[in-house]
Design a protein around this motif. Structure first.
Motif, PDB file in Angstrom:
ATOM      1  N   TYR A 142       1.013  -1.680   0.367  1.00 34.87           N
ATOM      2  CA  TYR A 142      -0.126  -0.202  -0.371  1.00 34.87           C
ATOM      3  C   TYR A 142       0.429   1.160  -0.352  1.00 34.87           C
ATOM      4  CZ  TYR A 142      -4.680  -2.373   0.187  1.00 34.87           C
ATOM      5  OH  TYR A 142      -5.787  -2.616  -0.443  1.00 34.87           O
ATOM      6  N   ASP A 143       2.310   1.695   0.672  1.00 33.71           N
ATOM      7  CA  ASP A 143       2.913   2.367   0.476  1.00 33.71           C
ATOM      8  C   ASP A 143       3.285   2.681  -1.199  1.00 33.71           C
ATOM      9  OD1 ASP A 143       2.941   2.811   3.576  1.00 33.71           O
ATOM     10  OD2 ASP A 143       5.151   1.466   3.298  1.00 33.71           O
ATOM     11  N   ALA A 144       3.720   1.964  -1.750  1.00 29.23           N
ATOM     12  CA  ALA A 144       3.776   1.863  -3.356  1.00 29.23           C
ATOM     13  C   ALA A 144       2.965   2.175  -3.642  1.00 29.23           C
ATOM     14  CB  ALA A 144       4.533   0.457  -3.902  1.00 29.23           C
ATOM     15  N   ALA A 145       1.697   1.091  -3.788  1.00 29.94           N
ATOM     16  CA  ALA A 145       0.224   1.279  -5.149  1.00 29.94           C
ATOM     17  C   ALA A 145      -0.234   2.899  -4.824  1.00 29.94           C
ATOM     18  CB  ALA A 145      -0.411   0.342  -4.466  1.00 29.94           C
ATOM     19  N   LEU A 146      -0.349   3.621  -3.024  1.00 29.61           N
ATOM     20  CA  LEU A 146      -1.242   4.933  -2.738  1.00 29.61           C
ATOM     21  C   LEU A 146      -0.641   6.049  -3.015  1.00 29.61           C
ATOM     22  CD1 LEU A 146      -2.724   3.411   0.054  1.00 29.61           C
ATOM     23  CD2 LEU A 146      -3.640   3.396  -2.247  1.00 29.61           C
ATOM     24  N   SER A 147       1.054   5.786  -3.315  1.00 27.84           N
ATOM     25  CA  SER A 147       2.325   6.998  -3.349  1.00 27.84           C
ATOM     26  C   SER A 147       1.775   7.570  -4.096  1.00 27.84           C
ATOM     27  CB  SER A 147       3.580   6.979  -2.874  1.00 27.84           C
ATOM     28  OG  SER A 147       4.099   7.901  -3.307  1.00 27.84           O
ATOM     29  N   PRO A 148       1.622   7.559  -6.127  1.00 29.95           N
ATOM     30  CA  PRO A 148       0.928   8.370  -7.194  1.00 29.95           C
ATOM     31  C   PRO A 148       0.010   8.614  -6.287  1.00 29.95           C
ATOM     32  CG  PRO A 148       2.659   5.414  -7.349  1.00 29.95           C
ATOM     33  CD  PRO A 148       2.040   5.379  -6.017  1.00 29.95           C
ATOM     34  N   LEU A 149      -0.676   7.876  -5.928  1.00 28.57           N
ATOM     35  CA  LEU A 149      -2.705   8.721  -5.986  1.00 28.57           C
ATOM     36  C   LEU A 149      -2.338  10.120  -4.635  1.00 28.57           C
ATOM     37  CD1 LEU A 149      -3.596   4.954  -6.356  1.00 28.57           C
ATOM     38  CD2 LEU A 149      -3.392   6.942  -8.183  1.00 28.57           C
ATOM     39  N   GLY A 150      -0.693  10.328  -3.749  1.00 29.00           N
ATOM     40  CA  GLY A 150      -0.888  11.610  -3.642  1.00 29.00           C
ATOM     41  C   GLY A 150      -1.329  10.924  -1.859  1.00 29.00           C
ATOM     42  N   TYR A 151      -1.742   9.591  -1.285  1.00 35.23           N
ATOM     43  CA  TYR A 151      -2.081   9.164  -0.027  1.00 35.23           C
ATOM     44  C   TYR A 151      -0.937   8.428   0.975  1.00 35.23           C
ATOM     45  CZ  TYR A 151      -6.914   9.300  -2.054  1.00 35.23           C
ATOM     46  OH  TYR A 151      -7.882   9.411  -2.936  1.00 35.23           O
TER      47      TYR A 151
ATOM     48  N   ALA B  22       1.591  -0.255 -11.906  1.00 33.98           N
ATOM     49  CA  ALA B  22       2.390  -0.593 -12.104  1.00 33.98           C
ATOM     50  C   ALA B  22       3.643  -0.676 -10.894  1.00 33.98           C
ATOM     51  CB  ALA B  22       3.960   0.661 -12.581  1.00 33.98           C
ATOM     52  N   ALA B  23       3.077   0.072  -9.817  1.00 37.82           N
ATOM     53  CA  ALA B  23       3.742  -0.083  -8.576  1.00 37.82           C
ATOM     54  C   ALA B  23       2.822  -1.446  -7.475  1.00 37.82           C
ATOM     55  CB  ALA B  23       3.500   1.492  -7.784  1.00 37.82           C
ATOM     56  N   ALA B  24       1.799  -1.240  -7.751  1.00 36.83           N
ATOM     57  CA  ALA B  24       1.097  -2.065  -6.942  1.00 36.83           C
ATOM     58  C   ALA B  24       1.591  -3.802  -7.614  1.00 36.83           C
ATOM     59  CB  ALA B  24      -0.753  -2.252  -7.625  1.00 36.83           C
ATOM     60  N   LEU B  25       1.776  -4.403  -8.806  1.00 34.29           N
ATOM     61  CA  LEU B  25       2.595  -5.214  -9.392  1.00 34.29           C
ATOM     62  C   LEU B  25       3.802  -5.281  -9.170  1.00 34.29           C
ATOM     63  CD1 LEU B  25       0.891  -5.081 -13.445  1.00 34.29           C
ATOM     64  CD2 LEU B  25       0.067  -6.134 -11.115  1.00 34.29           C
ATOM     65  N   LYS B  26       4.531  -4.180  -8.967  1.00 31.80           N
ATOM     66  CA  LYS B  26       5.739  -4.728  -8.818  1.00 31.80           C
ATOM     67  C   LYS B  26       6.115  -5.225  -7.325  1.00 31.80           C
ATOM     68  CE  LYS B  26      10.182  -2.424  -8.372  1.00 31.80           C
ATOM     69  NZ  LYS B  26      10.736  -0.544  -8.813  1.00 31.80           N
ATOM     70  N   THR B  27       4.911  -4.540  -6.152  1.00 30.15           N
ATOM     71  CA  THR B  27       4.579  -4.992  -4.601  1.00 30.15           C
ATOM     72  C   THR B  27       3.849  -6.144  -3.884  1.00 30.15           C
ATOM     73  OG1 THR B  27       3.809  -3.168  -3.973  1.00 30.15           O
ATOM     74  CG2 THR B  27       6.035  -2.876  -4.244  1.00 30.15           C
ATOM     75  N   GLY B  28       3.886  -7.149  -4.957  1.00 30.57           N
ATOM     76  CA  GLY B  28       2.553  -8.340  -5.248  1.00 30.57           C
ATOM     77  C   GLY B  28       1.932  -8.481  -5.564  1.00 30.57           C
ATOM     78  N   GLY B  29       1.142  -7.285  -6.259  1.00 29.61           N
ATOM     79  CA  GLY B  29      -0.128  -7.466  -7.224  1.00 29.61           C
ATOM     80  C   GLY B  29      -0.390  -8.249  -7.975  1.00 29.61           C
ATOM     81  N   LYS B  30      -1.721  -8.548  -8.110  1.00 32.99           N
ATOM     82  CA  LYS B  30      -1.860  -8.792  -9.780  1.00 32.99           C
ATOM     83  C   LYS B  30      -2.663  -8.150 -10.223  1.00 32.99           C
ATOM     84  CE  LYS B  30      -2.595 -12.919  -7.517  1.00 32.99           C
ATOM     85  NZ  LYS B  30      -3.466 -14.620  -6.994  1.00 32.99           N
ATOM     86  N   ASP B  31      -2.724  -8.182 -11.578  1.00 27.96           N
ATOM     87  CA  ASP B  31      -3.320  -6.861 -12.469  1.00 27.96           C
ATOM     88  C   ASP B  31      -4.741  -7.545 -12.545  1.00 27.96           C
ATOM     89  OD1 ASP B  31      -3.797  -5.543 -14.754  1.00 27.96           O
ATOM     90  OD2 ASP B  31      -3.494  -6.964 -16.477  1.00 27.96           O
ATOM     91  N   ASN B  32      -5.744  -6.593 -13.251  1.00 22.92           N
ATOM     92  CA  ASN B  32      -6.812  -6.773 -13.233  1.00 22.92           C
ATOM     93  C   ASN B  32      -7.653  -6.110 -13.971  1.00 22.92           C
ATOM     94  OD1 ASN B  32      -9.234  -8.802 -12.484  1.00 22.92           O
ATOM     95  ND2 ASN B  32     -10.206  -7.386 -10.754  1.00 22.92           N
ATOM     96  N   GLY B  33      -6.901  -5.241 -14.876  1.00 14.04           N
ATOM     97  CA  GLY B  33      -6.993  -4.397 -15.367  1.00 14.04           C
ATOM     98  C   GLY B  33      -5.993  -3.779 -15.873  1.00 14.04           C
ATOM     99  N   LYS B  34      -5.550  -3.398 -17.120  1.00 19.30           N
ATOM    100  CA  LYS B  34      -4.545  -2.508 -17.586  1.00 19.30           C
ATOM    101  C   LYS B  34      -5.212  -0.748 -17.760  1.00 19.30           C
ATOM    102  CE  LYS B  34      -1.819  -5.589 -19.649  1.00 19.30           C
ATOM    103  NZ  LYS B  34      -1.628  -6.431 -18.583  1.00 19.30           N
TER     104      LYS B  34
END
Length: 123
Positions: free
Chosen positions: A19-28, A81-93
């Motif tokens: 969540y640190d990686a995935a939410l950072s680009p969104l400003g959270y 990109a950050a979510a996939l890099k840190t263990g997330g799975k693609d569910n829609g590019k």
């Protein structure tokens, strides 16, 4: 309508990195942290995460869906990109979802515990 939401996860350290990686680009960002809980938001905690036994059965994904607003399309791309890099799975590019709206730009991922996440920009 909602002030915040809470989810349970199996591994607080792994989830924090995701969540640190995935939410950072969104400003959270992470606004609260402890051994068994994390809190994310922009001005105040809007997403609480706490350690629990087994939040989502391993053989399926959660029925929950969270959509986070993004300031622009680049932030949506960076979230994915950050979510996939840190263990997330693609569910829609990342891309325009014309069936929603001509300007609905979004990306979808599944976090390490099976929660479905989306980042969206309407520009």
């Amino acid at each position: 309508m909602l002030d915040h939401v809470s989810i349970g996860v199996s591994d607080i350290k792994r989830t924090g990195a995701f969540y640190d990686a995935a939410l950072s680009p969104l400003g959270y960002k992470r606004l609260s942290h402890g051994d068994s809980s994390l809190g994310y938001g922009d001005k105040g905690v809007q997403l609480w995460i706490s350690k629990t036994g087994k939040p989502v059965p391993a053989d399926r994904e959660s029925g929950l869906h969270f959509c986070f607003t993004a300031k622009d399309r680049a932030a949506v791309d960076a979230f994915h990109a950050a979510a996939l890099k840190t263990g997330g799975k693609d569910n829609g590019k990342p891309g325009v979802r014309a069936d929603y709206s001509p300007k609905y730009y979004a990306a979808f991922v599944i976090d390490p515990d099976g929660y479905r996440l989306e980042a969206y920009c309407g520009k």
